[in-house]
Write a protein that holds these residues in place. Sequence first.
Motif, PDB file in Angstrom:
ATOM      1  N   PRO A  66       0.812  -1.218   0.000  1.00 33.58           N
ATOM      2  CA  PRO A  66       0.000   0.000   0.000  1.00 33.58           C
ATOM      3  C   PRO A  66       0.842   1.263   0.000  1.00 33.58           C
ATOM      4  O   PRO A  66       1.925   1.309   0.571  1.00 33.58           O
ATOM      5  CB  PRO A  66      -0.774  -0.114   1.318  1.00 33.58           C
ATOM      6  CG  PRO A  66       0.203  -0.819   2.228  1.00 33.58           C
ATOM      7  CD  PRO A  66       0.895  -1.826   1.350  1.00 33.58           C
ATOM      8  N   GLY A  67       0.307   2.298  -0.654  1.00 35.14           N
ATOM      9  CA  GLY A  67       0.900   3.627  -0.558  1.00 35.14           C
ATOM     10  C   GLY A  67       0.483   4.293   0.731  1.00 35.14           C
ATOM     11  O   GLY A  67      -0.422   3.826   1.441  1.00 35.14           O
ATOM     12  N   ASP A  68       1.112   5.417   1.032  1.00 41.78           N
ATOM     13  CA  ASP A  68       0.812   6.112   2.291  1.00 41.78           C
ATOM     14  C   ASP A  68      -0.644   6.523   2.397  1.00 41.78           C
ATOM     15  O   ASP A  68      -1.241   6.452   3.482  1.00 41.78           O
ATOM     16  CB  ASP A  68       1.701   7.347   2.429  1.00 41.78           C
ATOM     17  CG  ASP A  68       3.147   7.016   2.761  1.00 41.78           C
ATOM     18  OD1 ASP A  68       3.462   5.815   2.952  1.00 41.78           O
ATOM     19  OD2 ASP A  68       3.965   7.951   2.827  1.00 41.78           O
ATOM     20  N   ASP A  69      -1.237   6.976   1.295  1.00 43.59           N
ATOM     21  CA  ASP A  69      -2.624   7.430   1.347  1.00 43.59           C
ATOM     22  C   ASP A  69      -3.559   6.284   1.705  1.00 43.59           C
ATOM     23  O   ASP A  69      -4.503   6.461   2.505  1.00 43.59           O
ATOM     24  CB  ASP A  69      -3.042   8.051   0.012  1.00 43.59           C
ATOM     25  CG  ASP A  69      -2.390   9.403  -0.234  1.00 43.59           C
ATOM     26  OD1 ASP A  69      -1.776   9.952   0.705  1.00 43.59           O
ATOM     27  OD2 ASP A  69      -2.477   9.898  -1.375  1.00 43.59           O
ATOM     28  N   LEU A  70      -3.323   5.112   1.115  1.00 43.69           N
ATOM     29  CA  LEU A  70      -4.181   3.962   1.425  1.00 43.69           C
ATOM     30  C   LEU A  70      -3.982   3.518   2.864  1.00 43.69           C
ATOM     31  O   LEU A  70      -4.957   3.195   3.560  1.00 43.69           O
ATOM     32  CB  LEU A  70      -3.888   2.802   0.470  1.00 43.69           C
ATOM     33  CG  LEU A  70      -4.667   1.506   0.759  1.00 43.69           C
ATOM     34  CD1 LEU A  70      -6.162   1.755   0.785  1.00 43.69           C
ATOM     35  CD2 LEU A  70      -4.310   0.426  -0.258  1.00 43.69           C
ATOM     36  N   VAL A  71      -2.746   3.497   3.321  1.00 45.28           N
ATOM     37  CA  VAL A  71      -2.489   3.120   4.712  1.00 45.28           C
ATOM     38  C   VAL A  71      -3.253   4.045   5.653  1.00 45.28           C
ATOM     39  O   VAL A  71      -3.938   3.594   6.579  1.00 45.28           O
ATOM     40  CB  VAL A  71      -0.981   3.162   5.021  1.00 45.28           C
ATOM     41  CG1 VAL A  71      -0.735   3.003   6.514  1.00 45.28           C
ATOM     42  CG2 VAL A  71      -0.240   2.082   4.241  1.00 45.28           C
ATOM     43  N   ALA A  72      -3.163   5.342   5.408  1.00 41.56           N
ATOM     44  CA  ALA A  72      -3.837   6.308   6.273  1.00 41.56           C
ATOM     45  C   ALA A  72      -5.347   6.133   6.221  1.00 41.56           C
ATOM     46  O   ALA A  72      -6.032   6.186   7.257  1.00 41.56           O
ATOM     47  CB  ALA A  72      -3.448   7.723   5.873  1.00 41.56           C
ATOM     48  N   ALA A  73      -5.890   5.901   5.023  1.00 42.39           N
ATOM     49  CA  ALA A  73      -7.336   5.737   4.882  1.00 42.39           C
ATOM     50  C   ALA A  73      -7.808   4.462   5.573  1.00 42.39           C
ATOM     51  O   ALA A  73      -8.865   4.452   6.223  1.00 42.39           O
ATOM     52  CB  ALA A  73      -7.713   5.703   3.399  1.00 42.39           C
ATOM     53  N   ALA A  74      -7.031   3.388   5.462  1.00 42.00           N
ATOM     54  CA  ALA A  74      -7.414   2.126   6.084  1.00 42.00           C
ATOM     55  C   ALA A  74      -7.392   2.234   7.602  1.00 42.00           C
ATOM     56  O   ALA A  74      -8.303   1.744   8.291  1.00 42.00           O
ATOM     57  CB  ALA A  74      -6.485   1.007   5.616  1.00 42.00           C
ATOM     58  N   ALA A  76      -7.745   5.004   9.351  1.00 42.85           N
ATOM     59  CA  ALA A  76      -8.827   5.903   9.764  1.00 42.85           C
ATOM     60  C   ALA A  76     -10.178   5.193   9.759  1.00 42.85           C
ATOM     61  O   ALA A  76     -11.008   5.405  10.651  1.00 42.85           O
ATOM     62  CB  ALA A  76      -8.867   7.120   8.840  1.00 42.85           C
ATOM     63  N   ALA A  77     -10.392   4.327   8.760  1.00 44.37           N
ATOM     64  CA  ALA A  77     -11.689   3.662   8.643  1.00 44.37           C
ATOM     65  C   ALA A  77     -11.824   2.486   9.606  1.00 44.37           C
ATOM     66  O   ALA A  77     -12.872   2.303  10.233  1.00 44.37           O
ATOM     67  CB  ALA A  77     -11.880   3.161   7.207  1.00 44.37           C
ATOM     68  N   ILE A  78     -10.770   1.696   9.730  1.00 45.24           N
ATOM     69  CA  ILE A  78     -10.873   0.405  10.401  1.00 45.24           C
ATOM     70  C   ILE A  78     -10.380   0.454  11.842  1.00 45.24           C
ATOM     71  O   ILE A  78     -10.800  -0.344  12.666  1.00 45.24           O
ATOM     72  CB  ILE A  78     -10.108  -0.661   9.592  1.00 45.24           C
ATOM     73  CG1 ILE A  78     -10.744  -0.784   8.189  1.00 45.24           C
ATOM     74  CG2 ILE A  78     -10.087  -2.005  10.286  1.00 45.24           C
ATOM     75  CD1 ILE A  78      -9.893  -1.566   7.205  1.00 45.24           C
TER      76      ILE A  78
END
Length: 216
Positions: A66-74, A76-78
Amino acid sequence: MTVKPLVKICGLSTPETLDAALQAGADWIGLVHFPRSPRHVALDRAAMLSRRARGRAGRVVLLVDPGDDLVAAAVAAIDPDLIQLHGRESPERVAAIRALTGRPVMKALGIATASDLDAVPAYAGIAERILLDAKAPPGAALPGGNGRAFDWSLIAGATLPEGWMLSGGLTPESVAEALARTGAPAVDVSSGVESAPGVKDPARIAAFVTAARGGF
């Protein structure tokens, strides 16, 4: 003193199968966010499942390179208790994701030959947990969840970090033997408790946890 093995049920995608894992006594539940996987769940659905499991089992999000944006989004959501990295992430990338999120990380390593264990020390000092999985066959679409086991004798006598986890082709029928032969402190299952790719079977989930805990 023999310690009860910990159990992770990965690739859960519905409230019903999540509840089956929780009721069976799974220690961790895994949510896969990887669109190529039949077990993929969108972040909003993963968030709902995570909330349902909060306080009842450790919540793991599985990401692949994962890129940083996906890591952060995951995160935040989970709000995961553990981030599982199942791609080709380098030790440096694992360290960066830990620093970015402040969350513990489990790094999956594919095993097919004894030389594949050479990668363990580089990750062991960085990731909180190491997961040993069967290496995906050439041309496979998925890095894991292929229903394949590796030769467990490869890890006989190997020096492995505390809390390592065994995965790869485990089933309710094979997990007791796997634990007896490897001494794994934790096991992870996905395809082995399914009736079809991505479709978890509550009865097989319960049977897997029972078999892993046999004698405890």
